[in-house]
Design a protein around this motif. Structure first.
Motif, PDB file in Angstrom:
ATOM      1  N   LEU A  11       0.836  -1.203   0.000  1.00 18.46           N
ATOM      2  CA  LEU A  11       0.000   0.000   0.000  1.00 18.46           C
ATOM      3  C   LEU A  11       0.868   1.250   0.000  1.00 18.46           C
ATOM      4  N   LEU A  12       1.998   1.190   0.728  1.00 19.95           N
ATOM      5  CA  LEU A  12       2.902   2.336   0.766  1.00 19.95           C
ATOM      6  C   LEU A  12       3.474   2.612  -0.622  1.00 19.95           C
ATOM      7  N   TRP A  13       3.784   1.568  -1.362  1.00 16.22           N
ATOM      8  CA  TRP A  13       4.258   1.745  -2.738  1.00 16.22           C
ATOM      9  C   TRP A  13       3.185   2.392  -3.610  1.00 16.22           C
ATOM     10  N   ILE A  14       1.927   1.971  -3.420  1.00 17.18           N
ATOM     11  CA  ILE A  14       0.832   2.563  -4.188  1.00 17.18           C
ATOM     12  C   ILE A  14       0.700   4.050  -3.868  1.00 17.18           C
ATOM     13  N   VAL A  15       0.797   4.384  -2.572  1.00 15.66           N
ATOM     14  CA  VAL A  15       0.730   5.796  -2.165  1.00 15.66           C
ATOM     15  C   VAL A  15       1.891   6.578  -2.768  1.00 15.66           C
ATOM     16  N   ALA A  16       3.092   5.998  -2.746  1.00 17.53           N
ATOM     17  CA  ALA A  16       4.267   6.675  -3.300  1.00 17.53           C
ATOM     18  C   ALA A  16       4.100   6.934  -4.795  1.00 17.53           C
ATOM     19  N   ILE A  17       3.629   5.922  -5.525  1.00 13.32           N
ATOM     20  CA  ILE A  17       3.411   6.082  -6.968  1.00 13.32           C
ATOM     21  C   ILE A  17       2.330   7.123  -7.220  1.00 13.32           C
ATOM     22  N   GLY A  18       1.291   7.112  -6.381  1.00 14.69           N
ATOM     23  CA  GLY A  18       0.233   8.098  -6.526  1.00 14.69           C
ATOM     24  C   GLY A  18       0.720   9.513  -6.285  1.00 14.69           C
ATOM     25  N   LEU A  19       1.519   9.707  -5.238  1.00 15.10           N
ATOM     26  CA  LEU A  19       2.063  11.033  -4.962  1.00 15.10           C
ATOM     27  C   LEU A  19       2.971  11.502  -6.091  1.00 15.10           C
ATOM     28  N   LEU A  20       3.748  10.574  -6.664  1.00 17.10           N
ATOM     29  CA  LEU A  20       4.582  10.912  -7.811  1.00 17.10           C
ATOM     30  C   LEU A  20       3.705  11.287  -9.006  1.00 17.10           C
ATOM     31  N   SER A  21       2.637  10.542  -9.222  1.00 18.04           N
ATOM     32  CA  SER A  21       1.721  10.839 -10.327  1.00 18.04           C
ATOM     33  C   SER A  21       1.115  12.229 -10.166  1.00 18.04           C
ATOM     34  N   TYR A  22       0.704  12.543  -8.939  1.00 17.69           N
ATOM     35  CA  TYR A  22       0.112  13.864  -8.688  1.00 17.69           C
ATOM     36  C   TYR A  22       1.141  14.965  -8.924  1.00 17.69           C
ATOM     37  N   ALA A  23       2.390  14.709  -8.491  1.00 17.25           N
ATOM     38  CA  ALA A  23       3.449  15.701  -8.694  1.00 17.25           C
ATOM     39  C   ALA A  23       3.691  15.954 -10.181  1.00 17.25           C
ATOM     40  N   LEU A  24       3.732  14.886 -10.970  1.00 14.56           N
ATOM     41  CA  LEU A  24       3.953  15.048 -12.407  1.00 14.56           C
ATOM     42  C   LEU A  24       2.771  15.762 -13.067  1.00 14.56           C
ATOM     43  N   PHE A  25       1.561  15.469 -12.613  1.00 18.76           N
ATOM     44  CA  PHE A  25       0.375  16.153 -13.128  1.00 18.76           C
ATOM     45  C   PHE A  25       0.467  17.649 -12.853  1.00 18.76           C
ATOM     46  N   ARG A  26       0.843  18.006 -11.628  1.00 17.17           N
ATOM     47  CA  ARG A  26       0.966  19.426 -11.278  1.00 17.17           C
ATOM     48  C   ARG A  26       2.091  20.101 -12.061  1.00 17.17           C
ATOM     49  N   MET A  27       3.168  19.378 -12.338  1.00 20.14           N
ATOM     50  CA  MET A  27       4.282  19.969 -13.081  1.00 20.14           C
ATOM     51  C   MET A  27       3.899  20.251 -14.531  1.00 20.14           C
ATOM     52  N   CYS A  28       2.858  19.583 -15.033  1.00 19.15           N
ATOM     53  CA  CYS A  28       2.384  19.870 -16.390  1.00 19.15           C
ATOM     54  C   CYS A  28       1.815  21.280 -16.509  1.00 19.15           C
ATOM     55  N   SER A  29       1.395  21.862 -15.401  1.00 14.88           N
ATOM     56  CA  SER A  29       0.815  23.204 -15.446  1.00 14.88           C
ATOM     57  C   SER A  29       1.845  24.268 -15.825  1.00 14.88           C
ATOM     58  N   PRO A  30       2.993  24.354 -15.106  1.00 13.13           N
ATOM     59  CA  PRO A  30       3.981  25.355 -15.530  1.00 13.13           C
ATOM     60  C   PRO A  30       4.625  25.027 -16.875  1.00 13.13           C
ATOM     61  N   LEU A  31       4.727  23.735 -17.214  1.00 11.75           N
ATOM     62  CA  LEU A  31       5.392  23.357 -18.466  1.00 11.75           C
ATOM     63  C   LEU A  31       4.499  23.529 -19.682  1.00 11.75           C
ATOM     64  N   PHE A  32       3.224  23.109 -19.565  1.00 14.26           N
ATOM     65  CA  PHE A  32       2.342  23.074 -20.739  1.00 14.26           C
ATOM     66  C   PHE A  32       1.066  23.892 -20.590  1.00 14.26           C
ATOM     67  N   ASP A  33       0.835  24.457 -19.408  1.00 18.43           N
ATOM     68  CA  ASP A  33      -0.414  25.174 -19.119  1.00 18.43           C
ATOM     69  C   ASP A  33      -1.615  24.317 -19.493  1.00 18.43           C
TER      70      ASP A  33
END
Length: 264
Positions: free
Chosen positions: A56-78
């Protein structure tokens, strides 16, 4: 066969689910443990103690990474069409800060899942000491504090205006506006506390006594009802994140299958 946009949406929704788990647990630990271990490591250790906790901790870690990458798309690609005016740039910079914060959380979860957790120590103070040791470090740390306070004020504005509802499906539960408002208000308080600790450390006391998320919550322990409201608000923010995991309007990947574009 699942197309790339559908895979992208699943990763984003996993990110919101992981954010929900994190905030529900950090608020719950604050309410039940008071000033004890309410920081990210306390949350991740709690997850690891669940049945099949490491998985479950791995799933949470992957999810947090996914959310971080999603948020980084905003400054990069708007991807959500915030625009390039002063307000749009400010929002996109805030999204970049959120991305960095969630990357750090994902990294902490991975370290614990692999048995390499720090096992103690205040990493926030260690990082602050490192910044203060370099030239202009106090200036940089102080500016970071200003940024945290500005983010806190922006969170408070979102709590009051309800503008976050613009990115949520109309079929979301009626309580979504209330959950989000309470959650953003609680986060506003925590961010302002962290920001003030950074400013005080950099420009007033010249020490490394800065606060992490957990210590910022714990610092309110003697404030009575405020502490309870903030801790409960963080739980509500976690529940709000669960709603987003299902009802958030997620951008589609573009025709090339790489750059997301928001579906207006």
């Amino acid at each position: 066969m699942v197309d790339k946009s559908e895979k992208f949406r699943w990763f984003v929704r996993l990110g919101y689910f992981s954010r929900a788990v994190f905030y529900i647990l950090i608020g719950f630990l604050a309410l039940t443990a008071g000033s004890a271990d309410t920081g990210p490591e306390g949350v991740f250790r709690t997850v690891q103690d669940f049945p099949a906790g490491t998985a479950l901790l791995w799933i949470v870690a992957i999810g947090l990474l996914s959310y971080a990458l999603f948020r980084m798309c905003s400054p990069l690609f708007d991807i959500e069409h915030e625009g390039s005016d002063r307000k749009g740039i400010a929002v996109r910079i805030g999204h970049a800060g959120s991305a960095i914060g969630h990357l750090v959380l994902a990294y902490s979860a991975v370290r614990l899942a692999t048995g390499n957790g720090s096992g103690g120590g205040d990493t926030a103070q260690q990082a602050a000491a490192g910044v203060l040791s370099v030239q202009f470090g106090s200036f940089v740390l102080g500016l970071l504090g200003v940024a945290f306070i500005a983010t806190g004020l922006f969170q408070a504005k979102k709590a009051y205006s309800g503008e976050f509802m613009h990115r949520i499906s109309a079929s979301a539960p009626d309580a979504t506006r209330w959950l989000g408002g309470a959650g953003f208000a609680a986060r506003a308080v925590v961010f302002v506390v962290i920001g003030w600790s950074l400013i005080h450390s950099a420009w007033i006391s010249s020490s490394a006594q800065v606060m992490s998320l957990g210590s910022a919550i714990s610092s309110l322990h003697d404030e009575g009802i405020l502490f309870t409201l903030v801790a409960a608000g963080l739980i509500l923010f976690g529940l709000f994140s669960l709603v987003l995991a299902r009802y958030r309007i997620v951008p589609d990947l573009g025709a090339g299958g790489t750059v997301p574009t928001f579906r207006l």
